[in-house]
Design a protein around this motif. Structure first.
Motif, mmCIF file in Angstrom:
data_model
loop_
_atom_site.group_PDB
_atom_site.id
_atom_site.type_symbol
_atom_site.label_atom_id
_atom_site.label_comp_id
_atom_site.label_asym_id
_atom_site.label_seq_id
_atom_site.Cartn_x
_atom_site.Cartn_y
_atom_site.Cartn_z
ATOM 1 N N SER A 1 -3.537 -5.569 -7.835
ATOM 2 C CA SER A 1 -4.098 -6.871 -7.479
ATOM 3 C C SER A 1 -5.357 -6.743 -6.641
ATOM 4 O O SER A 1 -5.424 -5.939 -5.707
ATOM 5 C CB SER A 1 -3.070 -7.717 -6.722
ATOM 6 O OG SER A 1 -3.600 -9.011 -6.514
ATOM 7 N N SER B 1 -5.695 -6.410 -16.032
ATOM 8 C CA SER B 1 -4.489 -7.246 -16.035
ATOM 9 C C SER B 1 -3.506 -6.756 -17.093
ATOM 10 O O SER B 1 -2.288 -6.796 -16.888
ATOM 11 C CB SER B 1 -4.843 -8.723 -16.256
ATOM 12 O OG SER B 1 -5.261 -8.973 -17.584
ATOM 13 N N ILE C 1 -0.470 -11.262 -9.192
ATOM 14 C CA ILE C 1 -1.334 -10.095 -9.333
ATOM 15 C C ILE C 1 -2.632 -10.659 -9.900
ATOM 16 O O ILE C 1 -2.607 -11.325 -10.936
ATOM 17 C CB ILE C 1 -0.714 -9.068 -10.296
ATOM 18 C CG1 ILE C 1 0.629 -8.571 -9.758
ATOM 19 C CG2 ILE C 1 -1.690 -7.908 -10.547
ATOM 20 C CD1 ILE C 1 1.494 -7.870 -10.798
ATOM 21 N N HIS D 1 -4.517 -13.930 -13.616
ATOM 22 C CA HIS D 1 -3.372 -13.885 -12.714
ATOM 23 C C HIS D 1 -2.106 -13.595 -13.498
ATOM 24 O O HIS D 1 -1.904 -14.148 -14.582
ATOM 25 C CB HIS D 1 -3.143 -15.248 -12.046
ATOM 26 C CG HIS D 1 -4.306 -15.802 -11.308
ATOM 27 N ND1 HIS D 1 -4.432 -15.716 -9.944
ATOM 28 C CD2 HIS D 1 -5.403 -16.471 -11.746
ATOM 29 C CE1 HIS D 1 -5.554 -16.323 -9.572
ATOM 30 N NE2 HIS D 1 -6.166 -16.787 -10.646
ATOM 31 N N ARG E 1 -2.384 -8.895 0.005
ATOM 32 C CA ARG E 1 -1.695 -7.889 -0.807
ATOM 33 C C ARG E 1 -0.261 -7.536 -0.399
ATOM 34 O O ARG E 1 0.190 -6.481 -0.759
ATOM 35 C CB ARG E 1 -2.464 -6.566 -0.758
ATOM 36 C CG ARG E 1 -3.694 -6.522 -1.586
ATOM 37 C CD ARG E 1 -3.453 -5.890 -2.925
ATOM 38 N NE ARG E 1 -3.800 -4.486 -3.003
ATOM 39 C CZ ARG E 1 -5.003 -3.966 -2.881
ATOM 40 N NH1 ARG E 1 -6.032 -4.718 -2.613
ATOM 41 N NH2 ARG E 1 -5.181 -2.684 -3.006
ATOM 42 N N ALA F 1 1.670 -5.257 -7.849
ATOM 43 C CA ALA F 1 0.676 -6.053 -7.120
ATOM 44 C C ALA F 1 -0.098 -5.178 -6.136
ATOM 45 O O ALA F 1 -1.321 -5.278 -6.039
ATOM 46 C CB ALA F 1 1.356 -7.210 -6.386
ATOM 47 N N CYS G 1 -6.453 -9.898 -11.228
ATOM 48 C CA CYS G 1 -7.405 -8.897 -11.711
ATOM 49 C C CYS G 1 -8.631 -9.607 -12.265
ATOM 50 O O CYS G 1 -8.494 -10.572 -13.016
ATOM 51 C CB CYS G 1 -6.777 -8.050 -12.827
ATOM 52 S SG CYS G 1 -5.261 -7.202 -12.337
ATOM 53 N N GLY H 1 1.525 -9.068 -3.291
ATOM 54 C CA GLY H 1 1.053 -10.229 -4.027
ATOM 55 C C GLY H 1 1.573 -11.561 -3.528
ATOM 56 O O GLY H 1 1.322 -12.593 -4.138
#
Length: 101
Positions: A44, A23, A15, A93, A49, A40, A17, A52
Protein backbone atom coordinates in the motif's frame (compact mmCIF):
# COMPACT_ATOMS: atom_id res chain seq x y z
CA UNK A 1 -29.09 -8.63 -3.44
CA UNK A 2 -27.24 -7.91 -0.24
CA UNK A 3 -28.41 -9.33 3.08
CA UNK A 4 -26.48 -6.72 5.03
CA UNK A 5 -28.38 -4.45 7.40
CA UNK A 6 -27.89 -0.76 6.73
CA UNK A 7 -24.85 0.66 8.49
CA UNK A 8 -23.86 4.23 9.28
CA UNK A 9 -20.19 3.49 9.87
CA UNK A 10 -17.65 0.87 8.89
CA UNK A 11 -14.25 -0.21 10.18
CA UNK A 12 -12.34 -0.37 6.92
CA UNK A 13 -8.88 -1.30 5.64
CA UNK A 14 -7.46 -0.80 2.19
CA UNK A 15 -4.43 -1.34 0.02
CA UNK A 16 -3.83 1.64 -2.26
CA UNK A 17 -1.62 1.37 -5.33
CA UNK A 18 -1.12 4.08 -7.93
CA UNK A 19 -0.33 1.57 -10.65
CA UNK A 20 -2.71 -1.15 -11.80
CA UNK A 21 0.13 -3.67 -12.11
CA UNK A 22 1.07 -3.19 -8.45
CA UNK A 23 -2.54 -3.63 -7.34
CA UNK A 24 -2.65 -6.90 -9.31
CA UNK A 25 0.49 -8.10 -7.51
CA UNK A 26 -1.20 -7.33 -4.19
CA UNK A 27 -4.34 -9.20 -5.29
CA UNK A 28 -2.23 -12.20 -6.27
CA UNK A 29 -0.73 -12.28 -2.76
CA UNK A 30 -4.21 -12.17 -1.22
CA UNK A 31 -5.39 -14.96 -3.51
CA UNK A 32 -2.40 -17.03 -2.38
CA UNK A 33 -3.60 -16.68 1.20
CA UNK A 34 -1.49 -13.83 2.55
CA UNK A 35 -3.04 -11.80 5.36
CA UNK A 36 -4.63 -8.53 4.30
CA UNK A 37 -2.65 -6.41 6.78
CA UNK A 38 0.66 -7.99 5.70
CA UNK A 39 -0.10 -7.28 2.04
CA UNK A 40 -1.09 -3.71 2.93
CA UNK A 41 2.23 -3.17 4.71
CA UNK A 42 4.11 -4.47 1.69
CA UNK A 43 2.16 -2.89 -1.18
CA UNK A 44 0.00 0.00 0.00
CA UNK A 45 1.12 3.50 -0.88
CA UNK A 46 -1.28 5.00 1.66
CA UNK A 47 0.85 6.15 4.57
CA UNK A 48 -1.87 5.22 7.10
CA UNK A 49 0.00 1.94 6.90
CA UNK A 50 -1.08 0.12 10.09
CA UNK A 51 -1.94 -2.80 7.89
CA UNK A 52 -4.04 -0.48 5.76
CA UNK A 53 -6.45 0.40 8.56
CA UNK A 54 -8.50 3.55 8.09
CA UNK A 55 -10.44 2.87 11.31
CA UNK A 56 -14.13 3.66 11.73
CA UNK A 57 -15.47 5.87 8.95
CA UNK A 58 -18.97 7.35 8.94
CA UNK A 59 -21.05 7.34 5.78
CA UNK A 60 -20.24 10.39 3.69
CA UNK A 61 -16.63 10.71 4.87
CA UNK A 62 -14.95 8.68 2.12
CA UNK A 63 -14.53 8.96 -1.64
CA UNK A 64 -18.00 8.11 -3.08
CA UNK A 65 -16.74 5.27 -5.31
CA UNK A 66 -14.71 3.79 -2.45
CA UNK A 67 -17.57 4.21 -0.01
CA UNK A 68 -20.22 2.59 -2.23
CA UNK A 69 -18.04 -0.50 -2.67
CA UNK A 70 -17.02 -0.64 0.99
CA UNK A 71 -20.57 -0.40 2.35
CA UNK A 72 -21.63 -3.30 0.11
CA UNK A 73 -18.90 -5.60 1.48
CA UNK A 74 -19.54 -8.22 4.10
CA UNK A 75 -17.29 -7.86 7.13
CA UNK A 76 -14.36 -10.28 7.25
CA UNK A 77 -11.03 -10.81 9.01
CA UNK A 78 -7.53 -9.93 7.87
CA UNK A 79 -6.59 -13.62 7.85
CA UNK A 80 -9.59 -14.57 5.67
CA UNK A 81 -10.50 -11.32 3.94
CA UNK A 82 -13.40 -10.61 1.62
CA UNK A 83 -12.28 -7.74 -0.56
CA UNK A 84 -13.25 -5.63 -3.53
CA UNK A 85 -11.19 -3.59 -5.95
CA UNK A 86 -12.13 -0.04 -6.99
CA UNK A 87 -10.42 2.78 -8.84
CA UNK A 88 -10.64 6.37 -7.60
CA UNK A 89 -8.70 9.55 -8.27
CA UNK A 90 -6.17 8.29 -5.71
CA UNK A 91 -5.44 5.06 -7.58
CA UNK A 92 -6.45 1.42 -7.23
CA UNK A 93 -7.87 0.37 -3.88
CA UNK A 94 -8.38 -3.13 -2.55
CA UNK A 95 -10.88 -2.75 0.27
CA UNK A 96 -11.91 -4.97 3.17
CA UNK A 97 -14.31 -4.23 6.02
CA UNK A 98 -13.76 -5.49 9.57
CA UNK A 99 -16.95 -4.19 11.14
CA UNK A 100 -20.21 -2.33 10.57
CA UNK A 101 -22.46 -0.40 12.90
Amino acid sequence: GSKLKPATSINVRHILCEKYSKSQSALTKLQEGAKFDDVAREFSEDKARQGGSLGWKVRGSLDPTFEKAAYELEPSTTSSPKYVEVKTGFGYHIIMVEGRK
